[in-house]
Design a protein around this motif. Structure first.
Motif, mmCIF file in Angstrom:
data_model
loop_
_atom_site.group_PDB
_atom_site.id
_atom_site.type_symbol
_atom_site.label_atom_id
_atom_site.label_comp_id
_atom_site.label_asym_id
_atom_site.label_seq_id
_atom_site.Cartn_x
_atom_site.Cartn_y
_atom_site.Cartn_z
ATOM 1 N N VAL A 34 0.840 -1.199 0.000
ATOM 2 C CA VAL A 34 0.000 0.000 0.000
ATOM 3 C C VAL A 34 0.871 1.244 0.000
ATOM 4 C CG1 VAL A 34 -1.896 -1.175 1.171
ATOM 5 C CG2 VAL A 34 -0.211 0.088 2.532
ATOM 6 N N ARG A 36 0.445 5.677 0.193
ATOM 7 C CA ARG A 36 -0.414 6.842 0.432
ATOM 8 C C ARG A 36 -0.599 7.681 -0.823
ATOM 9 N NH1 ARG A 36 1.066 11.926 1.533
ATOM 10 N NH2 ARG A 36 3.229 11.239 1.808
ATOM 11 N N ALA A 38 -1.172 8.831 -4.641
ATOM 12 C CA ALA A 38 -2.014 8.274 -5.697
ATOM 13 C C ALA A 38 -1.210 7.816 -6.900
ATOM 14 C CB ALA A 38 -3.053 9.307 -6.128
ATOM 15 N N HIS A 124 -1.242 -0.922 -4.454
ATOM 16 C CA HIS A 124 -2.485 -0.285 -4.024
ATOM 17 C C HIS A 124 -2.181 1.158 -3.632
ATOM 18 C CE1 HIS A 124 -4.824 -4.051 -3.984
ATOM 19 N NE2 HIS A 124 -3.700 -4.611 -3.554
ATOM 20 N N ARG A 125 -2.432 2.082 -4.551
ATOM 21 C CA ARG A 125 -2.120 3.486 -4.324
ATOM 22 C C ARG A 125 -3.333 4.226 -3.763
ATOM 23 N NH1 ARG A 125 2.729 4.966 -5.853
ATOM 24 N NH2 ARG A 125 3.922 3.650 -7.288
ATOM 25 N N GLY A 126 -3.045 5.376 -3.162
ATOM 26 C CA GLY A 126 -4.103 6.148 -2.537
ATOM 27 C C GLY A 126 -4.636 5.483 -1.283
ATOM 28 N N VAL A 127 -3.795 4.661 -0.655
ATOM 29 C CA VAL A 127 -4.182 3.938 0.559
ATOM 30 C C VAL A 127 -3.242 4.392 1.687
ATOM 31 C CG1 VAL A 127 -4.487 1.709 1.670
ATOM 32 C CG2 VAL A 127 -4.960 1.953 -0.782
ATOM 33 N N GLU A 128 -3.782 5.050 2.677
ATOM 34 C CA GLU A 128 -2.955 5.568 3.774
ATOM 35 C C GLU A 128 -3.055 4.667 5.000
ATOM 36 O OE1 GLU A 128 -2.153 9.653 6.349
ATOM 37 O OE2 GLU A 128 -3.861 9.534 4.971
ATOM 38 N N GLN A 145 -8.920 4.343 2.448
ATOM 39 C CA GLN A 145 -8.924 4.452 0.993
ATOM 40 C C GLN A 145 -10.263 5.056 0.564
ATOM 41 O OE1 GLN A 145 -8.973 0.755 -1.267
ATOM 42 N NE2 GLN A 145 -7.756 1.676 -2.908
ATOM 43 N N ASN A 146 -10.192 6.180 -0.152
ATOM 44 C CA ASN A 146 -11.409 6.867 -0.600
ATOM 45 C C ASN A 146 -12.353 7.167 0.565
ATOM 46 O OD1 ASN A 146 -10.559 6.719 -3.311
ATOM 47 N ND2 ASN A 146 -11.410 4.647 -3.513
#
Length: 412
Positions: A34, A36, A38, A124-128, A145-146
């Motif tokens: 993962v 953070r 994007a 898996h991008r955009g996952v903090e 995520q989102n």
């Protein structure tokens, strides 16, 4: 779609996280990577890959592509403006990669990400990652995520998430050290450069340090110490810097600026690399001056060693207690690198005339000593630390070879 359970969660998809993912894919280990951000960084940042790093990356199937995209250089020179103090030739290194490979970090990350894709993996991008906990049965990572929060349960969690690592903080691992005075400036520029595109040049001057290194696209990487620097140095800033620190008697002209940044440099090392089921690697485990181009290289080798170890333990080849080998091998390597980068930076920041004279005198004597020069080249290339990148044989070597062989058949 993120799974609820996996064997390993990797937090951070920089070069170290990507490399660990490749190693785990090849070992047949289920994992989740993962990030953070994007999308990957489109700036070059770390720009050099050394011989030992390329050798270590060979089994992962990425070294050849890196070499194709990079620029091979044989020479590394330390100068006091126009005067050569020390010249190192990397062409006779005891390696299949006897050179310094200049390649922007964004290309390195692209090569690593493409390899993951060929192995059937995904970033898996955009996952903090917001929180990490562990207990006797495993570890849990809370991610967002989102705007949706989820918990992933794993056997192990690895932090490749930089100096402000969530994993290191969750593990309660100290990060000893301090920041250098002043800041560093980093830029990629087009130059009329009198020394030409054939060497990495580290130049000393009363004003401070500047490193100029050619890149594959014909531009140059410029790194310099500054007491103060604008947030994004412009062409005039870089021109003034090279005028005051570059070779005397030859006009340096900055033609264009691709990008620039400033950053504060720390020299720190994690007190430990593992706390039960939590691990740190790369900048989450060690940070230091960019002098010598060692940072990303050390992190990449961290990832390869840890990936092999985790693969062996999860595949039942090694007992879990052997995971301590990771710290046993890699923390001393980072300590050596921090000392090397610190010495280079300390020499560069010498300002008084007497100390500069003595420094130049010592380097001049070293330049006349082939044995001393070779030792320095081995340190810079990482080859002197090769033993710190090799695990002892697993207790059941036949099992591991069988696993690796089957994986290579799948991706051939």
């Amino acid at each position: 779609m993120l799974p609820e359970t996996t064997e390993v969660v990797i937090i951070g998809a920089g070069p170290t996280g990507l490399t660990l993912s490749i190693a785990l894919h090849q070992a047949g280990v289920d994992h989740v990577l993962v990030e953070r951000l994007a999308e990957g960084l489109n700036t070059s940042r770390a720009g050099v890959v050394h011989a030992q790093t390329l050798e270590t990356l060979e089994p992962l199937g990425v070294a050849g592509r890196l070499v194709e995209l990079g620029l091979k250089l044989d020479n590394f020179a330390i100068r006091d403006r126009g005067r050569t103090l020390l010249n190192l030739d990397f062409s006779d290194l005891p390696s299949v990669h006897p050179y310094v490979l200049m390649i922007p970090q964004n290309l390195t990350e692209k090569v690593l990400a493409e390899r993951i894709g060929k192995l059937g993996g995904v970033v898996h991008r955009g996952v903090e990652a917001k929180m990490v906990t562990q207990d006797a049965d495993g570890a849990q990572v809370t991610v967002v995520q989102n705007g949706r929060e989820q918990t992933i349960s794993a056997r192990y969690v690895v932090g490749g998430d930089g100096m402000r690592s969530v994993v290191r903080e969750a593990a309660g691992i100290g990060f000893d050290g301090e920041a250098y005075d002043g800041v560093f400036m980093l830029a990629d520029v087009r130059l009329d450069w009198p020394l030409g595109p054939t060497e990495v040049s580290l130049l000393f001057s009363p004003a401070g340090l500047v490193v100029v290194a050619p890149l594959p696209d014909g531009s140059y990487r410029v790194v310099a110490t500054m007491d103060e620097a604008p947030e994004k140095p412009g062409i005039a800033d870089i021109q003034a810097l090279l005028d005051s620190r570059g070779p005397i008697g030859s006009r340096v002209r900055v033609l264009d600026l691709t990008w620039s940044s400033r950053f504060r440099v720390h020299h720190r090392i994690a007190k430990s690399y593992r706390e039960e089921r939590l691990f740190v690697m790369g900048d989450a485990a060690h940070v230091h001056s960019p002098a010598g181009g060692q940072g990303m290289n050390t992190g990449l080798i961290d990832a390869v060693v840890l990936g092999e170890l985790l693969g062996d333990v999860i595949n039942g080849v090694r007992p879990e207690s052997e995971l301590d080998l990771y710290e046993t091998l890699r923390r001393p390597a980072a300590q050596e690198v921090i000392e090397l980068a610190g010495r280079l930076t300390g020499m560069a920041l010498t300002r008084t005339p007497l100390r500069r004279f003595l420094r130049n005198l010592v380097l001049g004597f070293v330049n006349l000593n082939p044995i001393a020069k070779r030792r320095i080249a081995l340190k810079l290339s990482g080859l002197s630390r090769a033993k710190m990148a090799r695990l002892p044989a697993p207790s059941q070597p036949g099992v591991r070879k069988q696993v690796m062989k089957s994986e290579f058949k799948l991706v051939a």
